[in-house]
Design a protein around this motif. Sequence first.
Motif, short mmCIF file in Angstrom:
data_model
loop_
_atom_site.label_atom_id
_atom_site.label_comp_id
_atom_site.label_asym_id
_atom_site.label_seq_id
_atom_site.Cartn_x
_atom_site.Cartn_y
_atom_site.Cartn_z
N ALA A 21 0.83 -1.19 0.00
CA ALA A 21 0.00 0.00 0.00
C ALA A 21 0.87 1.25 0.00
CB ALA A 21 -0.90 -0.02 1.23
N VAL A 22 0.47 2.21 -0.80
CA VAL A 22 1.19 3.48 -0.86
C VAL A 22 0.25 4.59 -0.44
CG1 VAL A 22 2.71 2.68 -2.71
CG2 VAL A 22 0.55 3.82 -3.28
N GLU A 23 0.81 5.72 -0.12
CA GLU A 23 -0.02 6.86 0.27
C GLU A 23 -0.80 7.34 -0.95
OE1 GLU A 23 0.35 11.38 2.12
OE2 GLU A 23 2.13 10.10 1.90
N LEU A 24 -2.11 7.37 -0.81
CA LEU A 24 -2.96 7.75 -1.93
C LEU A 24 -3.07 9.26 -2.03
CD1 LEU A 24 -5.93 5.22 -1.65
CD2 LEU A 24 -3.73 4.95 -2.81
N LYS A 25 -3.13 9.72 -3.26
CA LYS A 25 -3.30 11.15 -3.50
C LYS A 25 -4.49 11.35 -4.44
CE LYS A 25 1.57 12.44 -2.90
NZ LYS A 25 2.74 13.10 -3.52
N GLU A 26 -5.40 12.23 -4.01
CA GLU A 26 -6.55 12.54 -4.85
C GLU A 26 -6.08 13.12 -6.17
OE1 GLU A 26 -10.51 15.42 -4.90
OE2 GLU A 26 -9.43 15.10 -3.01
N GLY A 27 -6.71 12.66 -7.24
CA GLY A 27 -6.33 13.11 -8.56
C GLY A 27 -5.27 12.24 -9.21
N GLN A 28 -4.63 11.38 -8.40
CA GLN A 28 -3.64 10.45 -8.94
C GLN A 28 -4.16 9.03 -8.85
OE1 GLN A 28 0.35 11.06 -7.44
NE2 GLN A 28 0.20 13.29 -7.59
N GLN A 29 -4.23 8.49 -7.63
CA GLN A 29 -4.73 7.12 -7.48
C GLN A 29 -6.26 7.04 -7.41
OE1 GLN A 29 -2.30 8.32 -5.44
NE2 GLN A 29 -0.49 7.17 -6.12
N TYR A 30 -6.92 8.16 -7.15
CA TYR A 30 -8.38 8.11 -7.04
C TYR A 30 -8.98 9.49 -7.28
CZ TYR A 30 -8.01 10.33 -2.43
OH TYR A 30 -7.78 11.20 -1.40
N THR A 31 -10.27 9.49 -7.57
CA THR A 31 -11.04 10.73 -7.66
C THR A 31 -12.18 10.68 -6.65
OG1 THR A 31 -12.42 9.77 -9.43
CG2 THR A 31 -10.51 11.07 -10.10
N VAL A 32 -12.75 11.84 -6.37
CA VAL A 32 -13.79 11.94 -5.35
C VAL A 32 -15.06 12.49 -5.99
CG1 VAL A 32 -14.46 12.95 -3.14
CG2 VAL A 32 -12.07 12.34 -3.56
N TYR A 33 -16.19 11.88 -5.66
CA TYR A 33 -17.48 12.40 -6.09
C TYR A 33 -17.95 13.44 -5.08
CZ TYR A 33 -17.95 8.59 -9.47
OH TYR A 33 -17.76 7.73 -10.52
N ARG A 34 -18.24 14.62 -5.58
CA ARG A 34 -18.76 15.70 -4.73
C ARG A 34 -20.01 16.27 -5.41
NH1 ARG A 34 -13.06 16.59 -4.44
NH2 ARG A 34 -12.26 16.31 -2.30
N PRO A 35 -21.18 16.01 -4.84
CA PRO A 35 -21.42 15.25 -3.61
C PRO A 35 -21.30 13.74 -3.86
CG PRO A 35 -23.50 15.87 -4.59
CD PRO A 35 -22.42 16.53 -5.43
N ASP A 199 -3.49 -4.20 -8.73
CA ASP A 199 -3.14 -2.88 -8.21
C ASP A 199 -4.40 -2.10 -7.83
OD1 ASP A 199 -0.37 -3.23 -8.69
OD2 ASP A 199 -0.60 -2.58 -10.76
N THR A 200 -5.39 -2.16 -8.70
CA THR A 200 -6.63 -1.43 -8.45
C THR A 200 -7.30 -1.90 -7.18
OG1 THR A 200 -6.98 -1.07 -10.82
CG2 THR A 200 -8.90 -0.88 -9.40
N LEU A 201 -7.31 -3.21 -6.94
CA LEU A 201 -7.96 -3.72 -5.74
C LEU A 201 -7.19 -3.35 -4.48
CD1 LEU A 201 -9.18 -7.20 -7.04
CD2 LEU A 201 -10.55 -5.15 -6.59
N VAL A 202 -5.87 -3.21 -4.59
CA VAL A 202 -5.09 -2.72 -3.45
C VAL A 202 -5.52 -1.30 -3.11
CG1 VAL A 202 -2.78 -2.00 -2.71
CG2 VAL A 202 -3.10 -4.21 -3.83
N VAL A 203 -5.71 -0.48 -4.15
CA VAL A 203 -6.19 0.89 -3.94
C VAL A 203 -7.60 0.87 -3.35
CG1 VAL A 203 -6.83 3.06 -5.08
CG2 VAL A 203 -4.73 1.88 -5.73
N VAL A 204 -8.46 -0.01 -3.85
CA VAL A 204 -9.82 -0.10 -3.33
C VAL A 204 -9.80 -0.44 -1.84
CG1 VAL A 204 -11.98 -1.42 -3.42
CG2 VAL A 204 -10.88 -0.65 -5.53
N ASP A 205 -8.92 -1.34 -1.42
CA ASP A 205 -8.80 -1.66 0.00
C ASP A 205 -8.50 -0.41 0.82
OD1 ASP A 205 -9.33 -4.40 -0.06
OD2 ASP A 205 -7.25 -4.92 -0.50
N GLN A 206 -7.62 0.43 0.32
CA GLN A 206 -7.27 1.65 1.03
C GLN A 206 -8.42 2.65 1.02
OE1 GLN A 206 -3.19 1.65 -1.15
NE2 GLN A 206 -2.91 2.99 0.61
N LEU A 207 -9.14 2.69 -0.08
CA LEU A 207 -10.30 3.58 -0.15
C LEU A 207 -11.41 3.12 0.80
CD1 LEU A 207 -10.46 4.21 -4.01
CD2 LEU A 207 -9.59 5.76 -2.23
N ILE A 208 -11.52 1.82 0.99
CA ILE A 208 -12.48 1.30 1.98
C ILE A 208 -12.10 1.79 3.37
CG2 ILE A 208 -13.24 -0.82 3.15
CD1 ILE A 208 -13.12 -2.20 0.40
N ASP A 209 -10.81 1.77 3.70
CA ASP A 209 -10.36 2.29 4.99
C ASP A 209 -10.71 3.77 5.13
OD1 ASP A 209 -9.33 -0.15 5.79
OD2 ASP A 209 -7.29 0.29 5.12
#
Length: 219
Positions: A21-35, A199-209
């Motif tokens: 697991a690496v430190e996630l950064k918005e806009g790189q490893q993931y995006t956020v829905y607002r709202p 790799d994606t599922l590793v990121v998903v695990d972190q997003l779940i946290d």
Amino acid sequence: MRKLALFVGVVLAAFAGLAGAVELKEGQQYTVYRPAQPTETKGRIEVTEFFWYGCGHCFTLEPLLVKWAKKLPKDVAVRRVPAVFPGRDGAPGQWAPGAKLYYTLEIMGLLDKLHEDVFYAVQVDRIRLINDDQVLFDWMAKKGVDARKFADIYNSFAIQSRVRRSMQLSEAHGLDGVPALIVDGRYKPSSGAGASYGDTLVVVDQLIDMARKDRAANK
């Protein structure tokens, strides 16, 4: 009965060489829905998978996702949504038959039995289940399903309503393709160049946290 499990040995190579697991950064490893988008799994963190039976990438992800989902903690649930995009007239387009097929299996209680078989038939055997209704009905009969009952449900208003709901969800999430995984209606892992589904599922695990912490903070 041939299952997607036949491919697990090959597809699991996607996990090979995964970094921790690496430190996630918005806009790189993931995006956020607002709202955040609404979810349907009450009291649990929902991981929504948008897919299409005609998508080879979805077929590749499927055994990985099934294996991964079996190890999820009790506060997490996976929800499948067959993606649908509008045609030129604004009505559900060419992906609609796949969604109708999925929802008919769901209503008939046949998803556990036939979901993987449908993927295999479309992607490996090249059977036109999502292109020709009569081919689909004949295939169902060969699987021991009451083809007339299946066809009645498949063509029902209830199924049409679910397909339109899938189209609304696909548009609301701004999907540009599938497979797409959404965590708790808020986070979407990015699909970077060279990234494997492992790799994606590793990121998903972190997003779940992250989603779990969000929920705790908002109590």
